[in-house]
Design a protein around this motif. Sequence first.
Motif, PDB file in Angstrom:
ATOM      1  N   ALA A   1       0.814  -1.210  -0.064  1.00  0.00           N
ATOM      2  CA  ALA A   1       0.156   0.140   0.100  1.00  0.00           C
ATOM      3  C   ALA A   1       0.733   1.137   0.111  1.00  0.00           C
ATOM      4  CB  ALA A   1      -0.897   0.055   1.065  1.00  0.00           C
ATOM      5  N   GLN A   2       2.147   1.125   0.180  1.00  0.00           N
ATOM      6  CA  GLN A   2       3.090   2.348   0.265  1.00  0.00           C
ATOM      7  C   GLN A   2       3.293   2.994  -1.326  1.00  0.00           C
ATOM      8  OE1 GLN A   2       6.890   0.981   1.795  1.00  0.00           O
ATOM      9  NE2 GLN A   2       6.603   2.331   3.554  1.00  0.00           N
ATOM     10  N   VAL A   3       3.255   2.129  -2.168  1.00  0.00           N
ATOM     11  CA  VAL A   3       3.233   2.535  -3.587  1.00  0.00           C
ATOM     12  C   VAL A   3       1.715   2.683  -3.936  1.00  0.00           C
ATOM     13  CG1 VAL A   3       5.418   1.552  -3.745  1.00  0.00           C
ATOM     14  CG2 VAL A   3       3.660   0.246  -4.371  1.00  0.00           C
ATOM     15  N   LEU A   4       0.898   2.446  -3.331  1.00  0.00           N
ATOM     16  CA  LEU A   4      -0.815   2.662  -3.891  1.00  0.00           C
ATOM     17  C   LEU A   4      -1.323   3.810  -3.339  1.00  0.00           C
ATOM     18  CD1 LEU A   4      -1.664  -0.912  -3.818  1.00  0.00           C
ATOM     19  CD2 LEU A   4      -0.899   0.078  -5.980  1.00  0.00           C
TER      20      LEU A   4
ATOM     21  N   ASN B   1      -3.893   7.207  -3.170  1.00  0.00           N
ATOM     22  CA  ASN B   1      -5.202   7.165  -3.720  1.00  0.00           C
ATOM     23  C   ASN B   1      -5.575   7.410  -5.059  1.00  0.00           C
ATOM     24  OD1 ASN B   1      -4.497   9.967  -3.440  1.00  0.00           O
ATOM     25  ND2 ASN B   1      -5.172   9.840  -1.480  1.00  0.00           N
ATOM     26  N   PHE B   2      -4.451   8.144  -5.578  1.00  0.00           N
ATOM     27  CA  PHE B   2      -4.710   8.418  -7.233  1.00  0.00           C
ATOM     28  C   PHE B   2      -4.424   7.074  -8.035  1.00  0.00           C
ATOM     29  CE2 PHE B   2      -0.689  10.233  -6.158  1.00  0.00           C
ATOM     30  CZ  PHE B   2       0.231   9.625  -7.180  1.00  0.00           C
ATOM     31  N   VAL B   3      -3.821   6.210  -7.460  1.00  0.00           N
ATOM     32  CA  VAL B   3      -3.444   4.680  -7.927  1.00  0.00           C
ATOM     33  C   VAL B   3      -4.549   3.945  -7.868  1.00  0.00           C
ATOM     34  CG1 VAL B   3      -1.745   3.041  -8.379  1.00  0.00           C
ATOM     35  CG2 VAL B   3      -0.895   5.379  -8.095  1.00  0.00           C
ATOM     36  N   MET B   4      -4.860   3.934  -6.515  1.00  0.00           N
ATOM     37  CA  MET B   4      -6.036   3.070  -6.248  1.00  0.00           C
ATOM     38  C   MET B   4      -7.210   3.268  -6.923  1.00  0.00           C
ATOM     39  SD  MET B   4      -5.470   0.710  -3.910  1.00  0.00           S
ATOM     40  CE  MET B   4      -6.745   0.139  -3.194  1.00  0.00           C
TER      41      MET B   4
ATOM     42  N   SER C   1      -8.658   5.066   2.042  1.00  0.00           N
ATOM     43  CA  SER C   1      -8.564   4.725   3.278  1.00  0.00           C
ATOM     44  C   SER C   1      -7.459   3.831   3.090  1.00  0.00           C
ATOM     45  CB  SER C   1      -9.764   4.237   3.892  1.00  0.00           C
ATOM     46  OG  SER C   1     -10.252   3.065   3.402  1.00  0.00           O
ATOM     47  N   THR C   2      -7.078   3.094   1.976  1.00  0.00           N
ATOM     48  CA  THR C   2      -6.271   1.726   2.012  1.00  0.00           C
ATOM     49  C   THR C   2      -4.832   2.328   2.472  1.00  0.00           C
ATOM     50  OG1 THR C   2      -7.282   0.939   0.084  1.00  0.00           O
ATOM     51  CG2 THR C   2      -5.308   0.132   0.406  1.00  0.00           C
ATOM     52  N   SER C   3      -4.206   3.320   1.913  1.00  0.00           N
ATOM     53  CA  SER C   3      -2.739   3.699   2.318  1.00  0.00           C
ATOM     54  C   SER C   3      -2.519   3.785   3.846  1.00  0.00           C
ATOM     55  CB  SER C   3      -2.145   4.555   1.481  1.00  0.00           C
ATOM     56  OG  SER C   3      -2.706   5.778   1.649  1.00  0.00           O
TER      57      SER C   3
END
Lengths: 311, 307
Positions: free
Chosen positions: B139-142, B144-147, B183-185
Amino acid sequence: MSMVPNTDRIKEMADNLASMEPIKGRSLWQDAMLRFLQNKAAVTSVVVLALVVLFSFVGPYFAVWSNEEIDWSRIGKAAELGAPSIANGHFFGIDNLGRDLYSRVIQGTQVSLMVGLIGAGIAVIVGTLYGATAGYFGGRIDSVMMRIVDILMSIPYMFVLILLLVVFGRSLQMLFVGIGLISWLDMSRIVRGQTLSIKNKEFVEAAVATGVPSFTIIVRHIVPNLMGVVVVYATLLVPGMIITESFISFLGLGVQEPNTSWGALISEGAGTIAYGTIWQLLVPLFFFVITLFSFFFIGDGLRDALDPKDR
Amino acid sequence: MLNFIIRRLGIAIPTLLILVVFSFSLMHLAPGGPFTSERPLPPQVLANIEAKYGLDQPVYVQMGNYIWGIVTEFDFGPSFRFKDRTVNDVIAQGFPVTLTYGFWSFVVAVSVGVSLGAAAAIYHNSWLDYLAVGISIGAQVLPNFVMAPILVLTFTLWLGLLPGGGWNGGQWQYLVLPVIALSTSYMASIARITRSSMLEVLNSNFIRTAKAKGLSNKRIIVKHALKPTMLPVISYLGPAFVGMITGSVVIDMYFSTGGIGQMFVNSALSRDYSVMMGITILMGSLVIIFNMIVDILYAWIDPKIRL
């Protein structure tokens, strides 16, 4: 059994000793280097990162289409005719305007990496000097300087950054200034903490006793001893800067056409997934993700290698 | 405690003032006033308009009026771009939307993050632990604009389960993707922090004592380990909140939820300075107030901080 030692053996041992190389001490950095090289994830990341950088420099020589050329035969038909293909020279496909994604990705990679490095560079220089000064002088100077950092940190800078970009025009230079304004805050805090623990060491006392001016002590004696922390944190800052720039470019407020960056490309790709041109999202996303992963793993590896606490 | 709260207010109020003064001066430095258009207005008309909006007064008077208006009447002034709207209208329209999915994102990030992290620490070196660590690294590299595009690609275009945008009065189907994307990251960061903090706590002496007393595992974790575990998590809540507020801009833009972030970017693109400034100040105040609450909460839990 005679008490007389075997003189031949002794002589042999003496010869051996004489021919032996003096044992070399390993410096702190050599030690760290060895530890770093044992970390497989970190070493792989260095290789991956090197490949990405190499790609951004060497890639253009293999490009069939430049980033400004428009493929008139495929314009507007990206979904049907624009998929990645070796045959027509669009290795990564095209977008709906007929632009070659391969060249665009190279350009975006250059811009994003540059933003990351310059942002982190500003943070290293400003943050280190600021933090070391505050930590070294301590007392009232320290509390005022750190209070300023506290205040700047509690402002949601993304809004201010966008405000800056809108007011002074959306250019790459302005983006650097804006990112540079906020990037050093964390660094200065970390450096200050370290300085507090270094400044009471004997070598600093010795420098003070021999009358070295404060600024020279900071630059010559304190800062070199901070390098470990600074290097680790700077490696972790680069991806942070890349994410910040991509965030702004994703909103369409960052780099302007014909310039591009990973964020701008991801944004374009994200806007067109419904039309079936999925490569427009996946290719820049791939470069973005592997680069960020690499920086994080290298940063972790460096921290393990340089952090004295873990030894 | 009261002393600490007062001292904390002593930081918050100057910060707010700096934010207001900074954004106000920026707006004034902007090239071209709000009424410069391609066809120059007759000077008489321009003077009249400027008089109406109070732009003919000195800058400090304008700034004073502006701050006074916000403090006394919560009035952020008129929009410079749309003559029939005030900044308050824009905020009133967008803010409830952002607040709704922002609230849910925060709840999801904290509850899922803390449970995942705690479970990973309790079942250290099990598959659950590896899963939690894997998620937090990934999730470090994801951000919100990637998710957001990945979620839409999966759940809207491939699976066809959820709408890929819109708001529709906040029906739950329209909430799911924005909440996950936002919320993911932060969930991952909270899980990582909880995990390492809990591992440290579980290895400390007072837990060993509790075990030696013969307490049950459940009691040890709930009664003894949880509170000290939460300290670093609480100190991360401030940054997480800031991140989510900023992230809401991306969520609003990508999912067209009509929240305040969308208003902000649209006003940025059309150079509607007063709306931008109003939103910046509103969000800034939210962040500053929230940080203050977190600090006070922290001091309440950990009395050492108050020194």
